[in-house]
Scaffold this motif. Structure first.
Motif, PDB file in Angstrom:
ATOM      1  N   ASP A 155     -73.884  14.614  13.333  1.00  0.00           N
ATOM      2  CA  ASP A 155     -74.076  13.374  13.455  1.00  0.00           C
ATOM      3  C   ASP A 155     -73.756  12.758  14.768  1.00  0.00           C
ATOM      4  N   LEU A 156     -74.501  12.836  15.682  1.00  0.00           N
ATOM      5  CA  LEU A 156     -74.254  12.222  17.172  1.00  0.00           C
ATOM      6  C   LEU A 156     -73.954  10.778  17.067  1.00  0.00           C
ATOM      7  N   THR A 157     -74.252  10.149  15.938  1.00  0.00           N
ATOM      8  CA  THR A 157     -74.115   8.745  15.744  1.00  0.00           C
ATOM      9  C   THR A 157     -73.153   8.200  15.163  1.00  0.00           C
ATOM     10  N   ASP A 158     -72.161   9.039  14.996  1.00  0.00           N
ATOM     11  CA  ASP A 158     -70.946   8.610  14.129  1.00  0.00           C
ATOM     12  C   ASP A 158     -69.652   8.249  15.003  1.00  0.00           C
ATOM     13  N   GLY A 159     -69.693   8.342  16.275  1.00  0.00           N
ATOM     14  CA  GLY A 159     -68.664   7.939  17.089  1.00  0.00           C
ATOM     15  C   GLY A 159     -67.781   8.900  17.393  1.00  0.00           C
ATOM     16  N   THR A 160     -67.663  10.267  16.807  1.00  0.00           N
ATOM     17  CA  THR A 160     -66.755  11.142  16.827  1.00  0.00           C
ATOM     18  C   THR A 160     -67.011  12.349  17.538  1.00  0.00           C
ATOM     19  N   THR A 161     -68.069  12.468  18.464  1.00  0.00           N
ATOM     20  CA  THR A 161     -68.603  13.249  19.410  1.00  0.00           C
ATOM     21  C   THR A 161     -67.684  13.923  20.297  1.00  0.00           C
ATOM     22  N   PRO A 162     -67.619  15.099  20.555  1.00  0.00           N
ATOM     23  CA  PRO A 162     -66.635  15.612  21.632  1.00  0.00           C
ATOM     24  C   PRO A 162     -67.461  15.476  22.961  1.00  0.00           C
ATOM     25  N   TRP A 163     -68.569  15.118  22.922  1.00  0.00           N
ATOM     26  CA  TRP A 163     -69.201  14.961  24.310  1.00  0.00           C
ATOM     27  C   TRP A 163     -69.679  13.559  24.682  1.00  0.00           C
ATOM     28  N   PRO A 164     -69.159  12.679  24.940  1.00  0.00           N
ATOM     29  CA  PRO A 164     -69.440  11.212  25.025  1.00  0.00           C
ATOM     30  C   PRO A 164     -70.222  10.875  26.009  1.00  0.00           C
ATOM     31  N   ARG A 165     -70.277  11.380  27.324  1.00  0.00           N
ATOM     32  CA  ARG A 165     -71.186  11.214  28.221  1.00  0.00           C
ATOM     33  C   ARG A 165     -72.704  11.834  27.763  1.00  0.00           C
ATOM     34  N   PHE A 166     -72.754  12.914  27.335  1.00  0.00           N
ATOM     35  CA  PHE A 166     -74.076  13.523  26.756  1.00  0.00           C
ATOM     36  C   PHE A 166     -74.519  12.687  25.713  1.00  0.00           C
ATOM     37  N   THR A 167     -73.712  12.273  24.647  1.00  0.00           N
ATOM     38  CA  THR A 167     -74.158  11.669  23.535  1.00  0.00           C
ATOM     39  C   THR A 167     -74.638  10.283  23.808  1.00  0.00           C
ATOM     40  N   GLN A 168     -74.138   9.506  24.814  1.00  0.00           N
ATOM     41  CA  GLN A 168     -74.494   8.286  25.137  1.00  0.00           C
ATOM     42  C   GLN A 168     -75.776   8.548  25.692  1.00  0.00           C
ATOM     43  N   ARG A 169     -76.257   9.454  26.422  1.00  0.00           N
ATOM     44  CA  ARG A 169     -77.346   9.571  27.263  1.00  0.00           C
ATOM     45  C   ARG A 169     -78.422   9.908  26.123  1.00  0.00           C
ATOM     46  N   VAL A 170     -78.461  10.956  25.287  1.00  0.00           N
ATOM     47  CA  VAL A 170     -79.126  11.419  24.482  1.00  0.00           C
ATOM     48  C   VAL A 170     -79.444  10.408  23.468  1.00  0.00           C
ATOM     49  N   LEU A 171     -78.608   9.787  22.805  1.00  0.00           N
ATOM     50  CA  LEU A 171     -78.965   8.575  22.112  1.00  0.00           C
ATOM     51  C   LEU A 171     -79.888   7.575  22.641  1.00  0.00           C
ATOM     52  N   ALA A 172     -79.480   7.244  23.870  1.00  0.00           N
ATOM     53  CA  ALA A 172     -80.343   6.192  24.706  1.00  0.00           C
ATOM     54  C   ALA A 172     -81.765   6.737  25.204  1.00  0.00           C
ATOM     55  N   GLU A 173     -81.703   8.013  25.263  1.00  0.00           N
ATOM     56  CA  GLU A 173     -83.097   8.405  26.013  1.00  0.00           C
ATOM     57  C   GLU A 173     -83.922   9.330  25.298  1.00  0.00           C
ATOM     58  N   THR A 174     -83.479   9.673  23.794  1.00  0.00           N
ATOM     59  CA  THR A 174     -84.179  10.530  23.132  1.00  0.00           C
ATOM     60  C   THR A 174     -83.705  10.323  21.797  1.00  0.00           C
ATOM     61  N   PRO A 175     -84.765  10.713  20.628  1.00  0.00           N
ATOM     62  CA  PRO A 175     -84.691  10.558  19.391  1.00  0.00           C
ATOM     63  C   PRO A 175     -83.839  11.574  18.614  1.00  0.00           C
ATOM     64  N   VAL A 176     -83.118  12.448  19.315  1.00  0.00           N
ATOM     65  CA  VAL A 176     -82.130  13.672  18.729  1.00  0.00           C
ATOM     66  C   VAL A 176     -80.791  12.806  18.086  1.00  0.00           C
ATOM     67  N   ARG A 177     -80.442  13.203  17.142  1.00  0.00           N
ATOM     68  CA  ARG A 177     -79.337  12.644  16.314  1.00  0.00           C
ATOM     69  C   ARG A 177     -78.308  13.955  15.908  1.00  0.00           C
ATOM     70  N   SER A 178     -78.737  15.154  16.115  1.00  0.00           N
ATOM     71  CA  SER A 178     -78.074  16.039  15.455  1.00  0.00           C
ATOM     72  C   SER A 178     -78.119  17.386  16.460  1.00  0.00           C
ATOM     73  N   ALA A 179     -77.160  18.196  16.656  1.00  0.00           N
ATOM     74  CA  ALA A 179     -77.331  19.210  17.576  1.00  0.00           C
ATOM     75  C   ALA A 179     -76.416  20.327  17.344  1.00  0.00           C
ATOM     76  N   ILE A 180     -76.753  21.625  17.629  1.00  0.00           N
ATOM     77  CA  ILE A 180     -76.020  22.942  17.478  1.00  0.00           C
ATOM     78  C   ILE A 180     -76.385  23.621  18.854  1.00  0.00           C
ATOM     79  N   GLY A 181     -75.271  24.361  19.433  1.00  0.00           N
ATOM     80  CA  GLY A 181     -75.455  25.141  20.408  1.00  0.00           C
ATOM     81  C   GLY A 181     -74.827  26.357  20.313  1.00  0.00           C
ATOM     82  N   TYR A 182     -75.613  27.384  20.485  1.00  0.00           N
ATOM     83  CA  TYR A 182     -74.963  29.003  20.343  1.00  0.00           C
ATOM     84  C   TYR A 182     -74.961  29.753  21.618  1.00  0.00           C
ATOM     85  N   ARG A 183     -73.928  30.268  21.757  1.00  0.00           N
ATOM     86  CA  ARG A 183     -73.901  31.156  23.180  1.00  0.00           C
ATOM     87  C   ARG A 183     -74.511  32.518  23.068  1.00  0.00           C
ATOM     88  N   LEU A 184     -75.092  32.864  24.249  1.00  0.00           N
ATOM     89  CA  LEU A 184     -75.650  34.250  24.143  1.00  0.00           C
ATOM     90  C   LEU A 184     -74.990  35.057  25.000  1.00  0.00           C
TER      91      LEU A 184
END
Length: 261
Positions: A98-127
């Motif tokens: 939940d990118l909206t709950d204020g506990t994100t480890p990526w504050p700058r990323f989350t601020q932009r995503v919430l302001a510029e996109t509808p995305v509210r949850s994310a997962i990243g997997y390394r390759l």
């Protein structure tokens, strides 16, 4: 002995389709796109997906399901943080339910995503590719907590397959490079033989003639050799007199830039 782990026929079918795509010789862009499309289709709650690859020291958005996912890749690249970037450099996948709950480890990323996109949850997997961290698969949901632990588990399976797909792409590219190298060597050898026959010189002298002409023309050695061969074949055909043709170019013997033009 059978496994107790349930097998999802939908996932198996998707993997069969992607495997067929890879081994049918599809280009890397098509394979990358298939991977993100598969993630969006199979991961519970996933609305969009992207593939971020690291080329040397640069991150590149290699594929995405839509412009929103590609834009998020751009945000990660700009701010230098986010689930995909962290997944590439860390040992585990990165999940912010939940990118909206204020506990994100990526504050700058989350601020932009919430302001510029509808995305509210994310997962990243390394390759991984031969133990090297080469990129990451991103999955996104427009719903807070839309990506659950089950979503993360399915995504991990797809990410593992994505690593295998990248290995197949690299192996194919290395094989193509090897074939090109062998073809170049054959043409150089043939051109050396033509020059030896025409001018009664040694193999070393013929190769030096090609090399010096290559430098004067600022042209790759294989290209110079190819022009020597093409000139002979166009003049006399494959069964013609190579010595007569090469000798007729009087400036070839002097190793000048006009030798193979």
């Amino acid at each position: 002995m059978t496994s107790d782990v349930p097998v999802d026929p939908t996932i198996n079918d998707a993997f069969r389709q992607m495997s067929a795509l890879i081994y049918a010789g599809a280009d890397s862009g098509s394979i990358h796109q298939s991977l993100v499309d598969c993630a969006a289709r199979l991961v519970d709650g996933c609305d969009r997906s992207s593939l971020l690859l690291r080329t040397r020291d640069r991150f590149v958005s290699a594929a995405s399901t839509d412009e929103v996912a590609r834009h998020i890749d751009g945000i990660e690249i700009e701010v230098g943080e986010g689930p995909c970037v962290d997944a590439i450099v860390s040992e585990a996948y990165q999940h912010d339910a939940d990118l909206t709950d204020g506990t994100t480890p990526w504050p700058r990323f989350t601020q932009r995503v919430l302001a510029e996109t509808p995305v509210r949850s994310a997962i990243g997997y390394r390759l991984l590719l031969d133990g090297e961290k080469v990129g990451a698969l991103n999955v996104f949901s427009d719903t807070p907590r839309g990506l659950t632990q089950k979503s993360a588990d399915i995504g991990a399976v797809i990410a593992s397959f994505a690593s295998v797909a990248l290995m197949a792409i690299r192996a194919r590219e290395e094989a193509a490079t090897l074939r090109q190298g062998l073809q170049s060597n054959r043409e150089i050898g043939k051109a050396v033989g033509l020059l030896m026959a025409a001018h009664h010189i040694s193999g070393d002298e013929a190769f030096e003639l090609l090399r010096s002409t290559s430098q004067e023309l600022n042209m790759k050695l294989a290209k110079v050799a190819s022009q020597v061969i093409e000139g002979q074949e166009s003049q006399f055909g494959p069964g013609g007199d190579p010595a007569g043709h090469v000798a007729s170019s009087g400036r070839v013997a002097n190793g000048t830039a006009d030798a193979v033009s």
